[in-house]
Motif scaffolding. Sequence first.
Motif, short mmCIF file in Angstrom:
data_model
loop_
_atom_site.label_atom_id
_atom_site.label_comp_id
_atom_site.label_asym_id
_atom_site.label_seq_id
_atom_site.Cartn_x
_atom_site.Cartn_y
_atom_site.Cartn_z
N ILE A 71 -13.48 -22.24 -27.29
CA ILE A 71 -14.69 -21.93 -26.54
C ILE A 71 -15.84 -21.40 -27.32
N PHE A 72 -16.80 -21.98 -27.58
CA PHE A 72 -18.06 -21.19 -28.13
C PHE A 72 -19.08 -21.19 -26.96
N SER A 73 -19.98 -20.19 -27.15
CA SER A 73 -20.87 -20.01 -26.16
C SER A 73 -21.99 -19.23 -26.37
N THR A 74 -23.18 -19.71 -26.14
CA THR A 74 -24.43 -18.62 -26.47
C THR A 74 -25.45 -18.90 -25.43
N ASN A 75 -25.94 -17.63 -25.07
CA ASN A 75 -27.19 -17.73 -24.04
C ASN A 75 -28.39 -17.78 -24.90
N HIS A 76 -28.55 -18.16 -25.92
CA HIS A 76 -29.64 -18.05 -26.77
C HIS A 76 -30.86 -18.92 -26.60
N ARG A 77 -31.52 -18.50 -25.41
CA ARG A 77 -32.61 -19.47 -24.93
C ARG A 77 -33.74 -20.01 -25.99
N ALA A 78 -34.08 -19.11 -26.81
CA ALA A 78 -34.94 -19.67 -27.75
C ALA A 78 -34.35 -20.30 -28.98
N GLY A 79 -33.08 -20.14 -29.10
CA GLY A 79 -32.36 -21.27 -30.12
C GLY A 79 -32.16 -22.67 -29.98
N GLU A 80 -32.14 -23.52 -30.96
CA GLU A 80 -31.99 -24.81 -30.85
C GLU A 80 -30.60 -25.12 -30.52
N GLN A 81 -30.24 -25.96 -29.62
CA GLN A 81 -28.91 -26.40 -29.27
C GLN A 81 -28.23 -27.13 -30.30
N LYS A 82 -29.15 -27.91 -31.07
CA LYS A 82 -28.57 -28.90 -31.96
C LYS A 82 -27.96 -28.05 -33.28
N GLY A 100 0.25 -16.59 -43.13
CA GLY A 100 0.09 -17.99 -42.71
C GLY A 100 0.22 -18.18 -41.25
N ASP A 101 0.79 -19.44 -40.87
CA ASP A 101 0.22 -19.98 -39.63
C ASP A 101 0.57 -18.69 -38.54
N CYS A 102 1.71 -18.05 -38.42
CA CYS A 102 1.93 -17.05 -37.73
C CYS A 102 0.86 -16.19 -37.35
N ALA A 103 0.04 -15.82 -37.97
CA ALA A 103 -1.10 -15.11 -37.84
C ALA A 103 -2.43 -15.67 -37.19
N LYS A 104 -2.23 -16.95 -36.72
CA LYS A 104 -3.19 -17.81 -36.31
C LYS A 104 -3.07 -17.78 -34.72
N PHE A 105 -4.21 -18.39 -34.11
CA PHE A 105 -4.42 -18.15 -32.52
C PHE A 105 -4.60 -19.46 -31.73
N GLY A 106 -3.96 -19.74 -30.83
CA GLY A 106 -3.87 -20.83 -30.30
C GLY A 106 -5.07 -21.24 -29.53
N VAL A 107 -5.70 -20.14 -28.91
CA VAL A 107 -7.07 -20.00 -27.91
C VAL A 107 -8.01 -18.98 -28.75
N ILE A 108 -9.10 -19.22 -28.87
CA ILE A 108 -10.25 -18.12 -29.27
C ILE A 108 -11.41 -18.68 -28.30
N VAL A 109 -11.93 -17.50 -27.92
CA VAL A 109 -13.13 -17.48 -27.08
C VAL A 109 -14.24 -16.78 -28.09
N CYS A 110 -15.25 -17.29 -28.08
CA CYS A 110 -16.27 -16.71 -29.01
C CYS A 110 -17.61 -16.86 -28.05
N ASP A 111 -18.20 -15.60 -27.32
CA ASP A 111 -19.08 -15.71 -26.55
C ASP A 111 -20.17 -14.67 -26.86
N PRO A 112 -20.67 -14.56 -28.11
CA PRO A 112 -21.45 -13.60 -28.83
C PRO A 112 -22.77 -13.10 -28.02
N PRO A 113 -23.36 -12.08 -27.82
CA PRO A 113 -24.67 -11.70 -27.28
C PRO A 113 -25.71 -12.18 -28.53
N VAL A 114 -26.91 -12.27 -27.83
CA VAL A 114 -27.99 -13.01 -28.83
C VAL A 114 -28.04 -11.87 -30.07
N PHE A 115 -28.29 -10.58 -29.49
CA PHE A 115 -28.55 -9.41 -30.29
C PHE A 115 -27.72 -8.30 -29.92
#
Length: 169
Positions: free
Chosen positions: A138-149, A90-105
């Motif tokens: 926080i999600f972040s990507t530096n995929h320059r060829a990707g479409e922001q939308k 349940g909820d005790c296994a959840k996270f209050g903060v997540i950062v997801c900053d993946p590489p392009v490849f």
Amino acid sequence: DQRDNRRRISLAAANERVANLFAFTCSFSIAAAAGGAEIVFSVDAANSVLNIGKQNFLINNLTEEGRGKFVCEDVRKWLNRQSRRVVELGDCAKFGVIVCDPPVFSSTKESGTFHVQENWRFLAENCSNLLTQNGQVIFSTNHRAGEQKFYLNILKEFFIKQNIRLIDF
């Protein structure tokens, strides 16, 4: 430069469980630990960069409390396991903060290839399922060829349904 986001993480992390996905050298993890996080999981498939992250914790005097956990594993595999833990615990296994900053490849022998555009939906869905009711992500990507939308619409799909406000940068 992620200076402003590290500051946000530091402020949001107090007493929270934090997941730093694709942690690299753990700068977000250090910001979270310095901000008083209960525990910080730094997840990356490359042990060499996690070792640098461990050294960065040491340099910043953040090792004594043992709040930094370093997981050398494909983020997708780790997310699947954490999602199962939420179902079991349940909820005790959840996270209050997540950062997801993946590489392009990236590519590893164990997990094969990773393409950010192909995996973005999976990352958004799993992170939304692991986030506490009032959690921050926080999600972040530096995929320059990707479409922001493309990236933003997928985030909206998973986070708006949970009434999580997205900030469009």
